[in-house]
Design an enzyme around this catalytic site. Structure first.
Site, mmCIF file in Angstrom:
data_model
loop_
_atom_site.group_PDB
_atom_site.id
_atom_site.type_symbol
_atom_site.label_atom_id
_atom_site.label_comp_id
_atom_site.label_asym_id
_atom_site.label_seq_id
_atom_site.Cartn_x
_atom_site.Cartn_y
_atom_site.Cartn_z
ATOM 1 C CG ASP A 143 -1.954 1.121 1.171
ATOM 2 O OD1 ASP A 143 -1.661 2.171 0.566
ATOM 3 O OD2 ASP A 143 -3.043 0.940 1.737
ATOM 4 C CD GLU A 199 -20.294 -6.701 -9.317
ATOM 5 O OE1 GLU A 199 -21.132 -5.952 -8.755
ATOM 6 O OE2 GLU A 199 -19.294 -7.137 -8.733
ATOM 7 C CB THR A 257 -6.899 -1.188 -3.625
ATOM 8 O OG1 THR A 257 -6.520 0.066 -4.162
ATOM 9 C CG2 THR A 257 -7.013 -2.199 -4.747
ATOM 10 C CB CYS A 316 -14.438 -8.776 -0.501
ATOM 11 S SG CYS A 316 -14.667 -10.512 -0.166
ATOM 12 C CG HIS A 349 -21.078 -6.498 -5.018
ATOM 13 N ND1 HIS A 349 -20.713 -5.675 -6.050
ATOM 14 C CD2 HIS A 349 -20.589 -5.908 -3.901
ATOM 15 C CE1 HIS A 349 -20.030 -4.637 -5.582
ATOM 16 N NE2 HIS A 349 -19.943 -4.759 -4.280
#
Length: 534
Positions: free
Chosen positions: A179, A269, A211, A238, A287
């Site tokens: 990160d 999606e 992220t 996720c 989701h």
């Protein structure tokens, strides 16, 4: 501070997606009128949105340029959740609409879902469940792995990533993280090791992504990156679809280089057809990262609180296109922001030509404050020379579009005044600077204009005159105003030196016409005349 606060009208809010009913109650308790109208088509929303100051949404409503064009009174959009892919933020910013989300309301829920998928991958739980319920007893077919002692690699160690790290440490995993924004002190505090991306790919037994999707993170797990991973790695996402090259991941699963993958999000999606479907050792969920009762309540309540604070009190929390300004800060900053906008407007009206650079200097008490809202207010004043619809939201974007460089300067020392704001613009004629302070009551006052000391309130209609400091001039300008039926409210004078250049600021009751400006220009000793409006 905002157009809402300048009127006595109660802000109107539309909740266009299903959310916890307590959100509407919060809006009402905090002084807003609220309508809950869900399931409308884009065309229906376009027809309705013009009546509202706030729009509260989840994932079903897509806020398009067409909707924003119709939203002539809209001040704020609040997304109950973290993802704002369904809001055209650049277009909203151009329209001066604040866009907020609730990045922390579903953090625990999403982190727990990532941990659940790690465990599901490690023990192949979905596959074992399917075959067991089919009447089989495939005990020897599913040999799992322990997570204890394994290395978890976090791509992104922000709020959600840090929660995943704490849970993984509780499972006795070793946690490393890539990160760029993670500081060494924060890494030590969380108990993780900060590494490069290549190091993470080479060492991690499990990889989880936490992220946002940006140009820099899109396909961060590309085909090339997946080839660098440790053989037998297991991958969980996720966060956002698009972080992983899905076709490359399928190939890595089929070759066995990646031992398993679990995705809650996809590039497209709803994912009703995807190359990963049917791949070996692949599990997925639709989701569900934020899908717990607790998270849904939390984000609904938080978005209502944030939007109401902005519409009623001027507080800005979790905005994606405007500096944050807490409801507690707002009363203290309000007079400074009024002063900043007036100074920006003054220098914007008086400066000629392009303004390639703007400097905002905060001295004394002002230097201790949150500078970003003050800077935004200055830019709103300056940029009004280009657009009548400019405000604190779109002013920084307009300045950036025009290539204007903006500098903030803090100076904690006190000079003549306890607190001072100075706005300097670069012009073809050189730098031009104005300065102002707050009097004891918090009233904004101009104290310097282009190097000349002068005390004045900047309000309503005004006339700015640069003239020779000579006897009789005040009488001549007073006569001119009287002959044209213009009533003078205040008379503010300043000069560089006796007999030199003098400055006069008149506040008047009505707008000054170009004809009166021309007549003033013809008076003896006048060097410049400019009608101003605040």
């Amino acid at each position: 501070m905002t157009d809402i606060q300048k009127t006595t009208q109660k802000p109107r809010v539309l909740i266009s997606d299903k959310m916890d009913p307590n959100a509407a109650r919060i809006f009402e308790e905090r002084g807003c009128d609220v309508d809950v109208i869900t399931g409308e088509s884009p065309e229906e929303l376009v027809a309705r949105i013009g009546d509202y100051h706030g729009l509260a949404i989840r994932s079903s409503t897509t806020v398009t340029p067409e909707i924003l064009d119709a939203a002539t009174n809209l001040k704020v959009i609040g997304r109950a959740g973290i993802g704002v892919d369904n809001v055209d933020i650049p277009y909203a910013s151009g329209k001066g609409v604040v866009v907020m989300n609730t990045p922390f309301g579903n953090s625990i829920t999403t982190a727990e879902h990532a941990i659940a998928l790690i465990m599901a991958l490690a023990r192949q739980i979905p596959q074992a469940n399917t075959r067991t319920q089919a009447g089989e007893w495939p005990k020897s077919a599913f040999m799992g792995v322990e997570v204890t002692g394994k290395t978890l690699g976090l791509i992104g160690a922000g709020n959600i990533g840090s929660i995943v790290a704490s849970r993984a440490l509780g499972l006795k995993m070793k946690v490393i993280a890539f990160d760029p924004f993670l500081t060494k002190d924060r890494a030590v505090e969380v108990g993780i090791e900060k590494v490069t991306l290549d190091d993470l790919l080479a060492r991690a037994d499990f990889i989880t992504l936490h992220t946002p999707l940006t140009d820099e993170t899109r396909n961060i797990l590309s085909r090339e990156a997946l080839a660098k991973t440790k053989p037998g790695v297991r991958i969980v996402n996720c966060a956002r679809g698009g972080l992983i090259d899905e076709a490359a991941l399928k190939d890595a699963l089929e070759s066995g280089h990646v031992a398993g993958a679990a995705l809650d999000v996809f590039a497209q999606e709803p994912a009703k057809d995807n190359p990963l479907f049917g791949a070996p050792n692949f599990i997925c969920t639709p989701h569900l990262g934020a899908s717990t009762n607790e998270a849904q309540v939390n984000v609904a309540l938080q978005v209502a609180e944030q939007m109401a604070d902005y519409l009623v009190n001027g507080g800005v929390t979790n905005a994606l296109n405007m500096p944050s300004l807490s409801a507690e800060e707002a009363p203290k900053l309000k007079p400074y922001m009024a002063l900043a906008e007036s100074l920006g407007s003054l220098v914007g009206q008086l400066a000629h030509g392009n303004l390639p650079k703007i400097s905002i200097e905060m001295e004394g008490g002002a230097a201790e404050l949150n500078a970003k809202p003050i800077t935004a207010a200055v830019l709103a004043g300056v940029m009004r020379r280009y657009s009548e619809t400019v405000n604190m939201v779109n002013a920084p974007y307009l300045a950036k579009e025009r290539g204007i460089e903006v500098r903030e300067i803090r100076n904690s020392r006190e000079g003549t005044y306890h607190t001072l704001l100075r706005v300097t613009v670069e012009t073809e004629q050189g730098n031009r600077s104005v300065a102002g302070t707050l009097f004891g009551s918090g009233a904004p006052r101009l104290v310097e204009i282009f190097g000349v000391g002068i005390e004045a309130e900047l309000d309503g209609h005004m006339l700015y005159i640069v003239n020779d400091d000579a006897p009789g001039f005040i009488g001549r300008i007073g006569t001119l105003m009287g002959e044209n039926g213009i009533n003078i409210g205040t008379f503010n004078l300043g000069r560089r030196e006796a007999g030199g250049e003098a400055v006069l600021l008149l506040s008047v009751d009505d707008a000054i016409t170009p004809e009166v400006v021309d007549k003033a220009c013809g008076l003896e000793g006048v060097r410049m005349v400019k009608a101003l409006s605040f």
